[in-house]
Each structure stands twice: as C-alpha cells, then as structure tokens.
Design an enzyme around this catalytic site. Structure first.
Site, PDB file in Angstrom:
ATOM      1  N   ASP A  12       0.884  -1.171   0.000  1.00  0.00           N
ATOM      2  CA  ASP A  12       0.000   0.000   0.000  1.00  0.00           C
ATOM      3  C   ASP A  12       0.921   1.220   0.000  1.00  0.00           C
ATOM      4  OD1 ASP A  12      -2.441   1.548   0.346  1.00  0.00           O
ATOM      5  OD2 ASP A  12      -1.853   1.850   2.420  1.00  0.00           O
ATOM      6  N   SER A  13       0.327   2.399  -0.150  1.00  0.00           N
ATOM      7  CA  SER A  13       1.125   3.628  -0.055  1.00  0.00           C
ATOM      8  C   SER A  13       1.625   3.855   1.367  1.00  0.00           C
ATOM      9  CB  SER A  13       0.260   4.819  -0.464  1.00  0.00           C
ATOM     10  OG  SER A  13      -0.813   4.948   0.459  1.00  0.00           O
ATOM     11  N   TYR A  44      -0.794   8.104  -2.541  1.00  0.00           N
ATOM     12  CA  TYR A  44      -1.016   7.704  -3.928  1.00  0.00           C
ATOM     13  C   TYR A  44      -2.190   8.471  -4.550  1.00  0.00           C
ATOM     14  CZ  TYR A  44       1.978   3.443  -3.984  1.00  0.00           C
ATOM     15  OH  TYR A  44       3.022   2.546  -3.986  1.00  0.00           O
ATOM     16  N   GLY A  45      -3.140   8.851  -3.707  1.00  0.00           N
ATOM     17  CA  GLY A  45      -4.400   9.413  -4.209  1.00  0.00           C
ATOM     18  C   GLY A  45      -4.257  10.684  -5.021  1.00  0.00           C
ATOM     19  N   CYS A  75      -4.620  -1.633  -1.730  1.00  0.00           N
ATOM     20  CA  CYS A  75      -4.795  -0.206  -1.934  1.00  0.00           C
ATOM     21  C   CYS A  75      -5.783  -0.036  -3.093  1.00  0.00           C
ATOM     22  CB  CYS A  75      -3.434   0.383  -2.307  1.00  0.00           C
ATOM     23  SG  CYS A  75      -3.489   2.090  -2.842  1.00  0.00           S
ATOM     24  N   ASN A  76      -6.872   0.675  -2.836  1.00  0.00           N
ATOM     25  CA  ASN A  76      -7.865   0.891  -3.903  1.00  0.00           C
ATOM     26  C   ASN A  76      -7.270   1.693  -5.049  1.00  0.00           C
ATOM     27  OD1 ASN A  76     -10.971   0.361  -2.675  1.00  0.00           O
ATOM     28  ND2 ASN A  76      -9.399   0.697  -1.156  1.00  0.00           N
ATOM     29  N   CYS A 191     -11.077   3.286   0.375  1.00  0.00           N
ATOM     30  CA  CYS A 191      -9.621   3.448   0.488  1.00  0.00           C
ATOM     31  C   CYS A 191      -9.242   2.647   1.722  1.00  0.00           C
ATOM     32  CB  CYS A 191      -9.269   4.924   0.687  1.00  0.00           C
ATOM     33  SG  CYS A 191      -7.585   5.221   1.307  1.00  0.00           S
ATOM     34  N   THR A 192      -8.175   1.866   1.629  1.00  0.00           N
ATOM     35  CA  THR A 192      -7.855   0.956   2.741  1.00  0.00           C
ATOM     36  C   THR A 192      -7.401   1.687   4.003  1.00  0.00           C
ATOM     37  OG1 THR A 192      -5.657   0.632   1.764  1.00  0.00           O
ATOM     38  CG2 THR A 192      -7.342  -1.031   1.283  1.00  0.00           C
ATOM     39  N   HIS A 193      -7.047   2.953   3.881  1.00  0.00           N
ATOM     40  CA  HIS A 193      -6.716   3.721   5.091  1.00  0.00           C
ATOM     41  C   HIS A 193      -7.964   3.947   5.968  1.00  0.00           C
ATOM     42  CE1 HIS A 193      -2.855   4.684   3.267  1.00  0.00           C
ATOM     43  NE2 HIS A 193      -2.514   5.387   4.334  1.00  0.00           N
TER      44      HIS A 193
HETATM   45  N1  DGL Z   1      -4.733   3.253   0.921  1.00  0.00           N
HETATM   46  C1  DGL Z   1      -4.796   3.689  -0.416  1.00  0.00           C
HETATM   47  C2  DGL Z   1      -6.114   3.418  -1.086  1.00  0.00           C
HETATM   48  O1  DGL Z   1      -6.745   2.444  -0.728  1.00  0.00           O
HETATM   49  C3  DGL Z   1      -4.074   4.957  -0.829  1.00  0.00           C
HETATM   50  C4  DGL Z   1      -4.242   6.178  -0.030  1.00  0.00           C
HETATM   51  C5  DGL Z   1      -3.307   7.264  -0.521  1.00  0.00           C
HETATM   52  O2  DGL Z   1      -2.096   7.060  -0.415  1.00  0.00           O
HETATM   53  O3  DGL Z   1      -3.800   8.270  -1.058  1.00  0.00           O
HETATM   54  O4  DGL Z   1      -6.526   4.091  -1.990  1.00  0.00           O
END
Ligand code: DGL
Length: 267
Positions: A12-13, A44-45, A75-76, A191-193
């Site tokens: 993931d990021s 990543y977003g 990570c989505n 988003c997995t966060h």
């Molecule tokens: N956890 C990630 C997701 O599911 C990325 C969040 C990010 O880094 O912006 O999209």
C-alpha cells in the site's frame, strides 16, 4: 523461516494495507507475509496513473524477488491504476486487489437499517476508469453518491502516528463535512486507510461504515489453498523510506487498529 510455508506480498502507499493484512492474519493462514509501505511516495491518491504503475511495478519486483507467490494490492488507488498492468507483466502470479463494496443496496439483508449510502475514495480512485465502470455496472441508477476525499488518507496516517489531538480532530471534522447533510445510513469506505479509523468516522457522522477487508482475505485464502487457523502472528515490514526489513508482531498491528471497529462485509 519455514521453507515449506508459502510467502505472500502485500503493499500500500502506507499503513492502509494493514486493514487488509489484519483480516488475513485473523484467519491464521500458514504463510510468511512481506508488507511494503510506500511511504517515500505517499499519498497515492494525488498521483497520476503512470506514476502509480511505476511504483507498483517496482514494489512487485521486490516482493517477487523475496519469493512471494501471491501479491495483494492492498490499496484501492493502486488497484484502480495498476493491477491490470501488473497482471499483464506477470501472467503466472495471482494478484488480489481491493475495490469498494458498492453493492450494498442490492444486499439489504446484510445491512439492517440501510436507507441511503455513499462511497468515499481518494481522488485517483474516484476519477479512475475502473471505479467508474464498476459504479455504472453495479449502480446504474446512481443511487449511491460518490465523494472524493483529497486529504483523508493523510489524516489517518497523522492520527495513527501522532495520536488524536485537537488539530487532527479538526482536520477530520472538516474533511468529512461534505457528508454531513446527506442523511446517510451507510458509508462505503473506498480506500484501505479509512477502515483504520472507522469508529471515529461512525461517531462523527452517526452512520455505519462498510469495508471489504474480510472478503479480500477470503479470496487470498482461497487462492493460496493453505490451512487456515494454524497461526500467523508476525510479518516482515519494509517502509520505502528505509532500506531495512523489520519483523512486526500482531500486537503492533492491534495497537494501530484502536480506532477501527473491524466491521467488514462480504463484497
Ligand atoms: N490506501 C490507499 C487506497 O486504498 C491509498 C491512499 C493514498 O495514499 O492516497 O486508496
């Protein structure tokens, strides 16, 4: 290391993939786990597809070199931008991705009290072709609202690193404020966060959150066909800000899950 154990790679990021890792570890598969947190390149977003494809390829190479036989793109955003390229590069390697569970209105029995739902994602996921095709296919009447959250993943990282202080509470409140007047009963976390602070989101907005973590874990277990329930209580961890792999335990993970209600539904 037990040479007979299969090795799986997760990335993931940042810490978001822990919401997936936790569900996999909870099933106790007999595997070795390598987790890469791309902190040097987070979030990543707000990146472009080609930037995320480049990072995902690099991380995948590291995981494959360590002997991983299955990769979880936890990570989505990376799933939306890069999983097709990864599958194309490595046709013999199974990749498991993460997508928001948009299908809630079609499975009302699983979601008691559901009246109105929305899905929240990063900007990259929200504008991706993969997400928009999925949304059109499952929700052709557009009954589920979609809202992009430009800062929420970074706010989650901050809360879990520095604690829930008044400044992070205020940032969370502001970021979620577009959802305030939508009268939502359910919020799909894309988003997995976000599942890492699901209980804070539920308290702030007075609704129920929906995450796909258990389903992703089921898919991983199906693919690795290794016995569940035998135990997996630690994992190897690399932050791309460092060059050193560390061993982390389940206790480390539990501490990070203190604002998560671990609520997840089958997708
Ligand atoms: N956890 C990630 C997701 O599911 C990325 C969040 C990010 O880094 O912006 O999209």
């Amino acid at each position: 290391m037990d040479e007979l154990k299969k090795r799986i790679g997760i990335f993931d990021s940042g810490i978001g993939g822990f919401s997936i890792l936790h569900e996999i570890m909870a099933k106790g598969p007999a595997v070795e786990i390598d987790y890469i947190s791309d902190d040097a390149y987070a979030p990543y977003g707000e990146k472009t597809d080609s930037q995320i494809i480049q990072r995902s390829r690099l991380i995948t190479e590291i995981l494959l070199e360590r002997g991983c036989s299955l990769i979880v793109v936890a990570c989505n955003s990376a799933t939306a931008a890069a999983i097709a390229a990864l599958r194309n590069d490595h046709r013999d390697v199974p990749f498991v991705g993460v997508e928001p569970y948009i299908n809630v209105l079609n499975h009302r029995a699983q979601f008691p009290g559901i009246t109105k739902a929305a899905v929240i994602t990063t900007e990259l996921t929200g504008s991706s072709e993969k997400f928009n095709l999925l949304k059109q296919k499952i929700d052709p009447l557009n009954r589920i609202e979609h809202v992009s959250m430009p800062n929420l993943a970074s706010i989650v990282e901050r809360i879990l690193e520095n604690g829930l202080d008044s400044s992070s509470k205020a940032s969370l409140h502001d970021e979620l404020s577009p959802l305030n007047d939508m009268r939502l009963s359910h919020l799909i976390l894309g988003c997995t966060h976000y599942p890492l602070i699901s209980s804070l989101i539920e308290d702030e907005l007075k609704l129920v959150t929906v995450s796909p973590g258990k389903h992703v874990a089921d898919r991983v277990l199906d693919l690795i066909s290794t016995p569940a329930g035998v135990g997996c209580d630690s994992f190897s961890y690399l932050s791309t800000k460092s060059t050193r792999w560390e061993q982390k335990t389940e206790d480390y993970l539990s501490a990070l899950l203190k604002y998560s209600n671990s609520y997840s539904e089958e997708a």
